[in-house]
Design a protein around this motif. Sequence first.
Motif, PDB file in Angstrom:
ATOM      1  N   THR A  35     -29.171  23.668 -33.082  1.00  0.00           N
ATOM      2  CA  THR A  35     -28.763  22.703 -32.053  1.00  0.00           C
ATOM      3  C   THR A  35     -27.242  22.608 -32.118  1.00  0.00           C
ATOM      4  OG1 THR A  35     -29.039  20.888 -33.611  1.00  0.00           O
ATOM      5  CG2 THR A  35     -30.860  21.294 -32.098  1.00  0.00           C
ATOM      6  N   SER A  36     -26.674  21.967 -31.105  1.00  0.00           N
ATOM      7  CA  SER A  36     -25.214  21.818 -31.117  1.00  0.00           C
ATOM      8  C   SER A  36     -24.868  20.342 -30.979  1.00  0.00           C
ATOM      9  CB  SER A  36     -24.607  22.608 -29.958  1.00  0.00           C
ATOM     10  OG  SER A  36     -24.958  22.014 -28.735  1.00  0.00           O
ATOM     11  N   ARG A  37     -23.789  19.946 -31.655  1.00  0.00           N
ATOM     12  CA  ARG A  37     -23.351  18.558 -31.485  1.00  0.00           C
ATOM     13  C   ARG A  37     -21.829  18.479 -31.493  1.00  0.00           C
ATOM     14  NH1 ARG A  37     -22.396  15.254 -35.954  1.00  0.00           N
ATOM     15  NH2 ARG A  37     -22.401  16.364 -37.918  1.00  0.00           N
ATOM     16  N   ILE A  38     -21.345  17.426 -30.864  1.00  0.00           N
ATOM     17  CA  ILE A  38     -19.894  17.238 -30.781  1.00  0.00           C
ATOM     18  C   ILE A  38     -19.408  16.698 -32.122  1.00  0.00           C
ATOM     19  CG2 ILE A  38     -18.064  15.870 -29.698  1.00  0.00           C
ATOM     20  CD1 ILE A  38     -19.579  16.098 -27.045  1.00  0.00           C
ATOM     21  N   THR A  39     -18.438  17.411 -32.724  1.00  0.00           N
ATOM     22  CA  THR A  39     -17.953  16.999 -34.042  1.00  0.00           C
ATOM     23  C   THR A  39     -16.508  16.488 -33.993  1.00  0.00           C
ATOM     24  OG1 THR A  39     -17.419  19.336 -34.411  1.00  0.00           O
ATOM     25  CG2 THR A  39     -19.472  18.506 -35.371  1.00  0.00           C
ATOM     26  N   GLY A  40     -15.848  16.647 -32.853  1.00  0.00           N
ATOM     27  CA  GLY A  40     -14.480  16.133 -32.725  1.00  0.00           C
ATOM     28  C   GLY A  40     -14.091  16.057 -31.266  1.00  0.00           C
ATOM     29  N   ILE A  87      -5.947  17.641 -31.083  1.00  0.00           N
ATOM     30  CA  ILE A  87      -6.532  16.395 -31.626  1.00  0.00           C
ATOM     31  C   ILE A  87      -8.008  16.621 -31.954  1.00  0.00           C
ATOM     32  CG2 ILE A  87      -7.006  13.943 -31.168  1.00  0.00           C
ATOM     33  CD1 ILE A  87      -4.651  14.054 -29.111  1.00  0.00           C
ATOM     34  N   ALA A  88      -8.734  17.243 -31.019  1.00  0.00           N
ATOM     35  CA  ALA A  88     -10.178  17.454 -31.210  1.00  0.00           C
ATOM     36  C   ALA A  88     -10.456  18.323 -32.444  1.00  0.00           C
ATOM     37  CB  ALA A  88     -10.769  18.090 -29.959  1.00  0.00           C
ATOM     38  N   ILE A  89      -9.668  19.381 -32.612  1.00  0.00           N
ATOM     39  CA  ILE A  89      -9.875  20.287 -33.762  1.00  0.00           C
ATOM     40  C   ILE A  89      -9.648  19.522 -35.064  1.00  0.00           C
ATOM     41  CG2 ILE A  89      -8.937  22.330 -34.954  1.00  0.00           C
ATOM     42  CD1 ILE A  89      -8.308  23.486 -32.110  1.00  0.00           C
ATOM     43  N   ASN A  90      -8.590  18.707 -35.048  1.00  0.00           N
ATOM     44  CA  ASN A  90      -8.252  17.904 -36.212  1.00  0.00           C
ATOM     45  C   ASN A  90      -9.349  16.884 -36.535  1.00  0.00           C
ATOM     46  OD1 ASN A  90      -6.460  17.167 -38.226  1.00  0.00           O
ATOM     47  ND2 ASN A  90      -5.672  15.463 -36.999  1.00  0.00           N
ATOM     48  N   LYS A  91      -9.838  16.208 -35.508  1.00  0.00           N
ATOM     49  CA  LYS A  91     -10.896  15.190 -35.700  1.00  0.00           C
ATOM     50  C   LYS A  91     -12.182  15.824 -36.219  1.00  0.00           C
ATOM     51  CE  LYS A  91      -9.159  11.366 -33.581  1.00  0.00           C
ATOM     52  NZ  LYS A  91      -8.929  10.078 -34.158  1.00  0.00           N
ATOM     53  N   ALA A  92     -12.410  17.083 -35.846  1.00  0.00           N
ATOM     54  CA  ALA A  92     -13.620  17.778 -36.318  1.00  0.00           C
ATOM     55  C   ALA A  92     -13.460  18.247 -37.762  1.00  0.00           C
ATOM     56  CB  ALA A  92     -13.921  18.963 -35.407  1.00  0.00           C
ATOM     57  N   GLY A  93     -12.257  18.063 -38.302  1.00  0.00           N
ATOM     58  CA  GLY A  93     -11.995  18.504 -39.677  1.00  0.00           C
ATOM     59  C   GLY A  93     -11.904  20.020 -39.780  1.00  0.00           C
TER      60      GLY A  93
END
Length: 335
Positions: free
Chosen positions: A3-8, A64-70
């Motif tokens: 499955t896929s989920r939003i991580t950032g 920002i998104a890449i960073n928030k996803a760790g």
Amino acid sequence: MYTSRITGMGHFVPDNIVTNENLSKMMDTSDAWIQERTGIKERRWIVEGSGETAATMGAKAARIAINKAGLTKDDIDFIVFATLSPDMFFPGCGVQIQDMLDMPTIGALDVRNQCSGFVYALSVADQFIKTGMYKNILVIGSEFHSGGLDKTTRGRGVTVIFGDGAGAAILSRSEDENRGILSSHLHSEGKHARELTVEAPSIAHWVPQIMEDNDPDDESYYPYMNGTFVFKHAISRFSEVILEGLEKNNLQTTDIDMLIPHQANLRIAQFIQKKFKLSDDQVFNNIMKYGNTTAASVIIALTEAFSEGKIKEGDLVVLAAFGSGFTWGSVIMRW
Ligand code: ACO
């Protein structure tokens, strides 16, 4: 199957605020008309000469998104970029992002689905993850409307609703089948393509002919919208595609924890809210401050709803959009 989920997630809007009052100095309109018909109070418009574009805003949101996803840029396997206002006729903004973020030679795909752009892009990314082809996909919606609007009274029916901005999400592989994207539902009806369109510049208009005519009154470069027609279709398609997604997952409107409708017009969102008997806590709107940012609107709203603590783990989140094409779609997610 995965499955896929939003991580950032991340978003970026230009600093420059354009109020309804500001618009009333450019064209024959008023704060009262705009607020009453659309709910919009202000929007962000890129300042001419600043160098900001759909791609540069998309890159800011993506970082920002890449960073928030760790994650780091090197963890991203693929890019999907949705916009109707690309920097260039071709190539698309996806490859520009790949360059701006100094990413390796991963694939980049552009999606041209206007207001449904982010919903379509997310669905495309979901399929790549579910089949195991990719692990982390950068999905961007970005829009630079203000450089292409008719800012005179002639364009007031369209120009007052559009704003600039970008949002990005990282969609990642998960093995938890109860979380993430449960299903997505995409539709189109091309017979209405001309009800909401920017016709030129286009090869169909024969470029040498366009250059020869060099006609300053040629309106085909500006957006045309049959507003009332679009409004009516939006209301019924939004409802249909949300119900289609819920039914597919044996869910009901009472199960929705958060509905993020494309921010086209506050009146459309309010109509859906009333029809489905949803409370103010179950629907997120930010069109009041950003206007309609087309492919960016759903992801900007999702990012803000999440950062304001309005979405919690386990919530049923529904994304829905309708726009030019006509195209429309929904994504049903368990957060
Ligand atoms: N200020 C003042 N008067 C205006 C303005 C303005 N900004 N714009 C239009 N008017 C006038 C019109 O000239 C018209 O005057 P008339 O009756 O004397 O001819 C009158 O207001 C009514 O115009 P309508 O276009 O019928 O206005 P409507 O009530 O339909 O509202 C609106 C316009 C807000 C654009 C609405 O039709 C709408 O939201 N449509 C749906 C938009 C949408 O969902 N788009 C999809 C996504 S966008 C995408 O995919 C790119």
